[in-house]
Each structure stands twice: as C-alpha cells, then as structure tokens.
Motif scaffolding. Structure first.
Motif, PDB file in Angstrom:
ATOM      1  N   SER A 214      31.956 -95.154 -17.616  1.00  9.02           N
ATOM      2  CA  SER A 214      32.679 -96.412 -17.815  1.00  9.02           C
ATOM      3  C   SER A 214      33.710 -96.249 -18.920  1.00  9.02           C
ATOM      4  N   ILE A 215      34.869 -96.850 -18.728  1.00  8.61           N
ATOM      5  CA  ILE A 215      35.946 -96.794 -19.717  1.00  8.61           C
ATOM      6  C   ILE A 215      35.987 -98.111 -20.472  1.00  8.61           C
ATOM      7  N   ARG A 216      36.042 -98.015 -21.789  1.00  2.72           N
ATOM      8  CA  ARG A 216      36.160 -99.189 -22.650  1.00  2.72           C
ATOM      9  C   ARG A 216      37.289 -98.976 -23.647  1.00  2.72           C
ATOM     10  N   THR A 217      37.862-100.075 -24.090  1.00  2.00           N
ATOM     11  CA  THR A 217      38.881-100.045 -25.135  1.00  2.00           C
ATOM     12  C   THR A 217      38.336-100.827 -26.324  1.00  2.00           C
ATOM     13  N   PHE A 218      38.186-100.152 -27.458  1.00  4.26           N
ATOM     14  CA  PHE A 218      37.465-100.708 -28.595  1.00  4.26           C
ATOM     15  C   PHE A 218      38.411-101.248 -29.666  1.00  4.26           C
ATOM     16  N   LEU A 219      37.916-102.277 -30.361  1.00  4.47           N
ATOM     17  CA  LEU A 219      38.621-102.897 -31.483  1.00  4.47           C
ATOM     18  C   LEU A 219      37.599-103.276 -32.535  1.00  4.47           C
ATOM     19  N   ASP A 220      37.971-103.130 -33.802  1.00  3.89           N
ATOM     20  CA  ASP A 220      37.086-103.562 -34.879  1.00  3.89           C
ATOM     21  C   ASP A 220      37.016-105.090 -34.902  1.00  3.89           C
ATOM     22  N   VAL A 221      35.817-105.632 -35.080  1.00  5.50           N
ATOM     23  CA  VAL A 221      35.622-107.077 -35.067  1.00  5.50           C
ATOM     24  C   VAL A 221      36.455-107.773 -36.135  1.00  5.50           C
ATOM     25  N   ARG A 222      36.720-107.103 -37.250  1.00  8.09           N
ATOM     26  CA  ARG A 222      37.510-107.735 -38.310  1.00  8.09           C
ATOM     27  C   ARG A 222      38.972-107.904 -37.907  1.00  8.09           C
ATOM     28  N   ASP A 223      39.474-106.974 -37.102  1.00  7.09           N
ATOM     29  CA  ASP A 223      40.802-107.157 -36.521  1.00  7.09           C
ATOM     30  C   ASP A 223      40.782-108.267 -35.475  1.00  7.09           C
ATOM     31  N   MET A 224      39.674-108.394 -34.752  1.00  7.21           N
ATOM     32  CA  MET A 224      39.571-109.429 -33.725  1.00  7.21           C
ATOM     33  C   MET A 224      39.607-110.824 -34.338  1.00  7.21           C
ATOM     34  N   VAL A 225      38.826-111.070 -35.391  1.00 10.28           N
ATOM     35  CA  VAL A 225      38.801-112.425 -35.942  1.00 10.28           C
ATOM     36  C   VAL A 225      40.124-112.761 -36.637  1.00 10.28           C
ATOM     37  N   ARG A 226      40.805-111.767 -37.153  1.00  9.31           N
ATOM     38  CA  ARG A 226      42.150-112.004 -37.697  1.00  9.31           C
ATOM     39  C   ARG A 226      43.090-112.449 -36.580  1.00  9.31           C
ATOM     40  N   ALA A 227      42.909-111.867 -35.393  1.00  5.77           N
ATOM     41  CA  ALA A 227      43.695-112.294 -34.237  1.00  5.77           C
ATOM     42  C   ALA A 227      43.388-113.745 -33.867  1.00  5.77           C
ATOM     43  N   TYR A 228      42.124-114.148 -33.950  1.00  4.16           N
ATOM     44  CA  TYR A 228      41.755-115.528 -33.636  1.00  4.16           C
ATOM     45  C   TYR A 228      42.475-116.503 -34.566  1.00  4.16           C
ATOM     46  N   TRP A 229      42.506-116.160 -35.845  1.00  5.37           N
ATOM     47  CA  TRP A 229      43.176-117.017 -36.831  1.00  5.37           C
ATOM     48  C   TRP A 229      44.667-117.125 -36.509  1.00  5.37           C
ATOM     49  N   MET A 230      45.288-116.020 -36.204  1.00  3.22           N
ATOM     50  CA  MET A 230      46.713-116.035 -35.887  1.00  3.22           C
ATOM     51  C   MET A 230      46.980-116.821 -34.611  1.00  3.22           C
ATOM     52  N   MET A 231      46.101-116.697 -33.634  1.00  7.33           N
ATOM     53  CA  MET A 231      46.312-117.374 -32.363  1.00  7.33           C
ATOM     54  C   MET A 231      46.275-118.883 -32.513  1.00  7.33           C
ATOM     55  N   ILE A 232      45.279-119.394 -33.221  1.00 16.63           N
ATOM     56  CA  ILE A 232      45.149-120.845 -33.324  1.00 16.63           C
ATOM     57  C   ILE A 232      46.265-121.451 -34.161  1.00 16.63           C
ATOM     58  N   ASN A 233      46.870-120.652 -35.027  1.00 12.61           N
ATOM     59  CA  ASN A 233      47.916-121.156 -35.911  1.00 12.61           C
ATOM     60  C   ASN A 233      49.336-120.901 -35.415  1.00 12.61           C
ATOM     61  N   GLN A 234      49.532-119.845 -34.614  1.00 16.81           N
ATOM     62  CA  GLN A 234      50.883-119.454 -34.242  1.00 16.81           C
ATOM     63  C   GLN A 234      51.225-119.671 -32.770  1.00 16.81           C
ATOM     64  N   CYS A 235      50.237-119.835 -31.929  1.00 21.87           N
ATOM     65  CA  CYS A 235      50.508-119.853 -30.489  1.00 21.87           C
ATOM     66  C   CYS A 235      50.518-121.280 -29.937  1.00 21.87           C
ATOM     67  N   PRO A 236      51.362-121.549 -28.950  1.00 26.95           N
ATOM     68  CA  PRO A 236      51.469-122.906 -28.412  1.00 26.95           C
ATOM     69  C   PRO A 236      50.248-123.287 -27.594  1.00 26.95           C
ATOM     70  N   PRO A 237      49.946-124.579 -27.518  1.00 29.56           N
ATOM     71  CA  PRO A 237      48.777-125.024 -26.749  1.00 29.56           C
ATOM     72  C   PRO A 237      48.920-124.685 -25.275  1.00 29.56           C
ATOM     73  N   GLY A 238      47.771-124.441 -24.657  1.00 32.61           N
ATOM     74  CA  GLY A 238      47.748-124.101 -23.241  1.00 32.61           C
ATOM     75  C   GLY A 238      47.880-122.628 -22.963  1.00 32.61           C
ATOM     76  N   GLU A 239      48.229-121.844 -23.986  1.00 32.70           N
ATOM     77  CA  GLU A 239      48.464-120.416 -23.760  1.00 32.70           C
ATOM     78  C   GLU A 239      47.158-119.626 -23.769  1.00 32.70           C
ATOM     79  N   PHE A 240      47.232-118.409 -23.228  1.00 30.03           N
ATOM     80  CA  PHE A 240      46.065-117.532 -23.120  1.00 30.03           C
ATOM     81  C   PHE A 240      46.538-116.100 -23.296  1.00 30.03           C
TER      82      PHE A 240
END
Length: 317
Positions: A214-240
């Motif tokens: 199986s092939i997986r693409t890995f990311l550190d969880v600390r980079d992931m939660v930083r992405a969550y913060w940026m998404m809720i603050n910078q991205c328009p509603p309805g986006e994915f």
C-alpha cells in the motif's frame, strides 16, 4: 475570541489545542470531550483550556455546549476514526461521524451569531483510485472502500449542504495520512515504531505488518493542525481542500526506514489479519489547491517525525 474543539483529547485535537495555546494566547480554547476520555495528551495545557463533557451521538449535549460557550470558531475533529474498527462497528461509525456532524451544524445554524466551522473529513472519501487517475485532486470522484470512508463522504456532503442551504460558514479538509508522537499503535507508523521499541527491550524480534505494498503519503500532525488553523481563517466558506504531505512511500519502504533507526536487528512478517477487507492502496495526493490558497507548506521533515515517534515509544513502554 473563543475556539471550540470537538475531540480535544484525541490525537489531532490535542495537537491543535497545543498549537492554539502556544501560538495564539489571545484565544480562549474550549474542548469538548466524552466524560471518560483519557486526559493524558492534554495534561500539559490543562490550566490554559476549558473542558466540557458531551456525547457526539447526543444532539442536545452538542447544542447545549455550543450555546453555553458561544464560540467564534469551531474545529470539528471528534469522530470514530479507525478504519478497521468501522468494519466491525459500521452502525456506531456512521452514527458518530454523520449524525454527530448533523447535530453540530444544526446547533450552529440556529445561533444569532454563528461561528466559522472547520469540518475534518478524510482522504478515505476517495477510496481506491486507479493509477491512471493519480494524483488525487479535489475533483477525484468519491469511491469509499470502508464504512469509515462512507461516513466521511456523508460528513463532507452534509457540510456542503449546510453552506448551500443555510449559509453556514463551513470549510472542510480532506486530510491525508498524518502521524506523530502520541498516535495510537493501531495506526501504521506508531505500530511499527512500538514493535521496534519492544525489540530493543528484548521483547520480540520482528515487525508484524499488513499490506506492505500500500502507498501512503505522510505528514506530521503538527503541520496538519497548522493547516487547519490557516484554513478556517483564510479560506472562503463552502470550500474544500486536500491537505497532505510530500513523503510518499509504500508501507514496506516505511518499515525499512524505521528499521534503519532501530538499535537492534528486526525481521518483518506479513500478517494477513492486519489487512482490511477492502484496502486503499494508492494514496498519492495533490494538495496544490490548498497550498495556493494559503501559502501553507509542510515544515517538519518526515525523517524527524519518524525519529520522534520511535523515541516516544522508547519512553512510553
């Protein structure tokens, strides 16, 4: 400003809480948890956060918590998130992940001043993607391979519907594999690291693993939660957005990279009982849409993540 995190005692939830406490002290962090949730992963920040009990399957407890706290931001991370468990408990998985999200969004839409909402779905919505259709983009069709994947498709579409129907400010992340210290050994990277740590203690000499191809693409969880913060603050509603790292490899290659970090020789044994009834074997994502929207990039090298996971289990055992 108040930020409410559902599932704050979980893996990503605890790291998101830490990120907010450390980097945004102006924000009041409130966490929703089950009454019996273990608090180990948030002990270091307990004096700086507020905790409330709730049940993901109880719409009244969710509504009461949101009305009581009046958050400006909601990060909805609570879920049954273990794919193999969803085959054993499909009803519970769908009830928690789908109805829990419906209950939360219903509570939000009734507020006079509704908050911005982040919903965490999953790369499992895409399921098994033909090699000719890689990399996986946001336009890749849904083809879930597990009850968990089905629940995340429903969660994703529910969030979209609440934006379209009611104007709820919701963004959603289709999160690919993320890992780090504290991740439970039911997931592949910590499972390998734990077995190596046991071997270094003289308890066993082999790594038991499922499908090594199986092939997986890995990311550190600390980079992931930083992405969550940026998404809720910078991205328009309805986006994915897909959110994913850059470290793509087979599980067999992951095992070999961990073996190089081991202090003892360990063999590898394929264990069919660890394989899923239907597997997702090609998780090769594109997260260019999110990176272009926010400027986010992974900051933590995966080699460092692996070392820290292994060191965590050396200390934990």
């Amino acid at each position: 400003m108040r930020a409410l995190i559902t599932g704050i005692t979980g893996f990503a939830g605890s790291y998101l809480a830490e990120y907010l406490v450390e980097n945004h002290p102006e924000i009041e962090v409130i966490g929703l948890k089950r009454w019996n949730s273990p608090l180990k992963d948030i002990l270091s920040i307990m004096p700086k956060i507020k905790l409330l009990n709730f049940e993901l399957g109880d719409p009244f407890s969710i509504e009461n918590a949101i009305q009581e706290t009046e958050p400006d931001l909601i990060f909805h991370l609570a879920a049954q998130s273990y794919v193999p468990m969803s085959f054993l408990a499909p009803h519970e998985t769908l009830r928690a992940n789908v109805l829990g999200t419906v209950s939360l969004l219903e509570a939000v839409r009734k507020l006079d001043n509704p908050p911005r909402v982040f919903v965490c779905t999953s790369s499992e919505v895409y399921g098994e993607v033909p090699e000719s259709d890689l990399p996986i983009t946001e336009d890749t069709k849904f083809h879930p391979q597990s009850p968990y994947g089905v629940s995340k498709v429903a969660e994703d579409l529910t969030a979209a519907q609440y934006y379209e129907s009611y104007g709820v400010h919701v963004v959603r992340a289709r999160s690919f594999t993320h890992t780090g210290p504290r991740s439970k050994p039911v997931f592949v990277a910590p499972a390998i690291a734990r077995q190596i740590a046991l071997a270094e203690r003289g308890e066993g000499k082999e790594i038991r693993i499922g499908n090594i191809n199986s092939i997986r693409t890995f990311l550190d969880v600390r980079d992931m939660v930083r992405a969550y913060w940026m998404m809720i603050n910078q991205c328009p509603p309805g986006e994915f957005y897909n959110v994913a790292g850059d470290a793509t490899m087979t599980i067999g290659e992951l095992v070999e990279r961990f073996r190089k970090l081991s202090q003892v020789e360990v063999s590898v044994k394929r264990e069919p009982s660890l394989e899923r009834p239907s597997d997702v074997t090609r998780q090769v994502p594109s997260s260019e849409k999110f990176r272009a929207a926010t400027g986010w990039e992974p900051e933590i090298p995966f080699e460092l993540t692996m070392r820290q996971i292994l060191d965590y289990w050396r200390k934990e055992l």
